[in-house]
Design an enzyme around this catalytic site. Structure first.
Site, PDB file in Angstrom:
ATOM      1  N   LYS A 225     -13.382   0.049  15.925  1.00 45.83           N
ATOM      2  CA  LYS A 225     -12.073  -0.615  16.056  1.00 45.83           C
ATOM      3  C   LYS A 225     -11.528  -0.503  17.469  1.00 45.83           C
ATOM      4  CE  LYS A 225     -10.731   0.326  11.439  1.00 45.83           C
ATOM      5  NZ  LYS A 225      -9.947   1.189  10.577  1.00 45.83           N
TER       6      LYS A 225
ATOM      7  N   ASN B  85       0.851  -1.199   0.000  1.00 45.48           N
ATOM      8  CA  ASN B  85       0.000   0.000   0.000  1.00 45.48           C
ATOM      9  C   ASN B  85       0.881   1.240   0.000  1.00 45.48           C
ATOM     10  OD1 ASN B  85       0.568   0.753   2.848  1.00 45.48           O
ATOM     11  ND2 ASN B  85      -0.377  -1.241   3.221  1.00 45.48           N
TER      12      ASN B  85
HETATM   13  O1  C5P Z   1      -8.748  -2.610  11.045  1.00 44.32           O
HETATM   14  P1  C5P Z   1      -7.739  -1.684  10.482  1.00 44.32           P
HETATM   15  O2  C5P Z   1      -6.720  -2.375   9.637  1.00 44.32           O
HETATM   16  O3  C5P Z   1      -8.263  -0.467   9.813  1.00 44.32           O
HETATM   17  O4  C5P Z   1      -6.986  -1.141  11.802  1.00 44.32           O
HETATM   18  C1  C5P Z   1      -5.863  -0.331  11.727  1.00 44.32           C
HETATM   19  C2  C5P Z   1      -5.016  -0.540  12.929  1.00 44.32           C
HETATM   20  O5  C5P Z   1      -4.801  -1.944  13.143  1.00 44.32           O
HETATM   21  C3  C5P Z   1      -3.622   0.044  12.785  1.00 44.32           C
HETATM   22  O6  C5P Z   1      -3.169   0.463  14.048  1.00 44.32           O
HETATM   23  C4  C5P Z   1      -2.809  -1.134  12.231  1.00 44.32           C
HETATM   24  O7  C5P Z   1      -1.437  -1.010  12.551  1.00 44.32           O
HETATM   25  C5  C5P Z   1      -3.451  -2.326  12.935  1.00 44.32           C
HETATM   26  N1  C5P Z   1      -3.456  -3.555  12.152  1.00 44.32           N
HETATM   27  C6  C5P Z   1      -2.737  -4.645  12.581  1.00 44.32           C
HETATM   28  N2  C5P Z   1      -2.775  -5.832  11.878  1.00 44.32           N
HETATM   29  C7  C5P Z   1      -3.498  -5.939  10.762  1.00 44.32           C
HETATM   30  C8  C5P Z   1      -4.228  -4.847  10.301  1.00 44.32           C
HETATM   31  C9  C5P Z   1      -4.185  -3.676  11.006  1.00 44.32           C
HETATM   32  O8  C5P Z   1      -2.074  -4.544  13.599  1.00 44.32           O
HETATM   33  N3  C5P Z   1      -3.485  -7.092  10.110  1.00 44.32           N
END
Ligand code: C5P
Length: 400
Positions: free
Chosen positions: A336, A209
């Site tokens: 979240k 990304n």
């Molecule tokens: O659910 P989402 O991906 O939007 O959440 C974002 C948060 O979760 C960020 O702090 C990101 O670092 C963490 N995250 C994570 N592992 C993932 C996806 C997101 O720790 N697989």
């Protein structure tokens, strides 16, 4: 950044003395109060007038110079200093400091100061390698003197080796780390994640990304400035590694998961700024996928949600996550926060100008466990890092 801080710069006799003029000019722009002490041989290389103009203060170079005030100059400067930096530091000056010799204005003032002292050596590589110089450096390091390692490169004498003054910006960075902030995070372990992840499709391609890693790096850097012991788990970025912290480079979400889990227990504050890929190819092909006649399907499988896993394990640690959205920012962020058991979530809207990937600024909304919502104005990522760490510290204090 350095407003109200008094920095005394000691300049020794070496060709790198001209670089200290650049350092002084940069420190002045950061609003530091500067005083320069030159050794006699430094004056052979560069005129005191250069430093006087840049520091906007009289340069001191002679123990027995006509005093400009009633104060005993070496004592008053030693006491006034928030920080001392010797740049460039010669083998001679390092030897004097290490052995308690105070026979000129610089070595005398250093002996009288209680402030941190940074030493940036620059000399011929054979001199630098000399066991006596190395022993003196080790001795001073053991006493808490901070050294900025010289670089390997072509030296003024034509030799190639280690002895070239460290990069000026690296020296400024260490000065900031040492003096710019109150050490209010001292004794705390801060674990930060940053950057994107790369999920391999085959040995050549990957899914990733647009994350630049800037937000996470700002947090790690500011935490270090504030005295924390920092571990930064970073996906691939173009950013310079941060000096003085533990850097762990990873590629994939699975690697990030492993690294975070290995360091999670000792952390007091965990801030997950990384943009972790939610999915990875189910199968990473061993060989490059050849072009096919028709469409190609790649099946994806879910990556572990590192933050959610941490949320299940946290005890009295502070857990902070990020949420980047293009719509319904607050609603998704709140969801979240609860689902991942966070203390605080930093939400930013990708579609707002001045927020999001690759830019140096951010516009964040902070939401805590009580549901308090704070809309922050546009600010630099360093400034936002400062605010996030303030919140983290307050939550940590509440929990302990
Ligand atoms: O659910 P989402 O991906 O939007 O959440 C974002 C948060 O979760 C960020 O702090 C990101 O670092 C963490 N995250 C994570 N592992 C993932 C996806 C997101 O720790 N697989």
């Amino acid at each position: 950044m350095l407003k109200g801080k008094t920095i005394v710069v000691g300049v020794c006799g070496g060709i790198a003395a001209y670089k200290s003029a650049d350092i002084i000019s940069k420190l002045k722009k950061l609003n530091a109060e500067l005083h320069v002490i030159m050794t006699r041989s430094a004056r052979e290389f560069i005129s005191p007038l250069t430093f006087q103009s840049l520091s906007q203060n009289y340069v001191i170079y002679d123990m027995f110079q006509e005093p400009r005030s009633w104060e005993i100059e070496h004592i008053s400067l030693a006491q006034k200093a928030d920080l001392f930096i010797v740049v460039p530091a010669t083998a001679n000056m390092i030897g004097k400091i290490a052995n308690g010799i105070a026979d000129d204005m610089l070595s005398t003032t250093i002996m009288a100061t209680k402030s941190p002292v940074i030493i940036a050596p620059a000399m011929n590589c054979d001199m630098f390698e000399n066991i006596i110089v190395q022993k003196n450096i080790q001795r001073l390091q053991a006493l808490g003197y901070i050294f900025v390692e010289p670089q390997v490169g072509r030296l003024a004498c034509g030799d190639i080796g280690q002895g070239k003054l460290a990069d000026v910006d690296d020296i400024i960075e260490i000065i900031k780390q040492t003096v710019a902030f109150d050490k209010d995070l001292k004794d705390l372990n801060v674990l930060v994640t940053a950057g994107p992840t790369r999920e391999a499709i085959d040995p050549v391609r990957f899914i990733t990304n647009h994350s630049s890693g800037k937000m996470g790096y700002s947090i790690a850097k500011v935490a270090k400035y504030r005295g924390a012991k920092v571990t930064l788990v970073s996906g691939p970025t173009n950013l310079k590694p941060i000096k003085g912290i533990q850097m762990i480079d990873v590629n994939s979400a699975l690697e990030m998961y492993e690294a975070v889990m290995a360091h999670f227990e000792e952390a007091d504050i965990i801030i997950k700024a990384a943009a972790v890929s939610d999915y990875r190819p189910l199968k990473s092909e061993k060989h490059k996928i050849k072009k096919q006649q028709n469409d190609l399907e790649i099946q994806l499988t879910k990556n572990p949600d590192i933050l959610m896993e941490l949320g299940k394990k946290v005890t009295n640690q502070v857990l902070i996550g990020f949420s980047m959205e293009t719509q319904l920012l607050k609603e998704y962020a709140k969801e979240k926060l609860i689902k991942k058991n966070l203390d605080l979530i930093v939400a930013n809207n990708l579609s707002e100008k001045g927020a999001g990937f690759a830019v140096d600024t951010n516009i964040a909304t902070l939401i805590n466990k009580n549901g308090d919502i704070e809309n922050m104005p546009i600010m630099t990522k360093d400034e936002l890092a400062y605010v996030i760490l303030d919140k983290a510290l307050a939550i940590h204090k509440k929990k302990h």
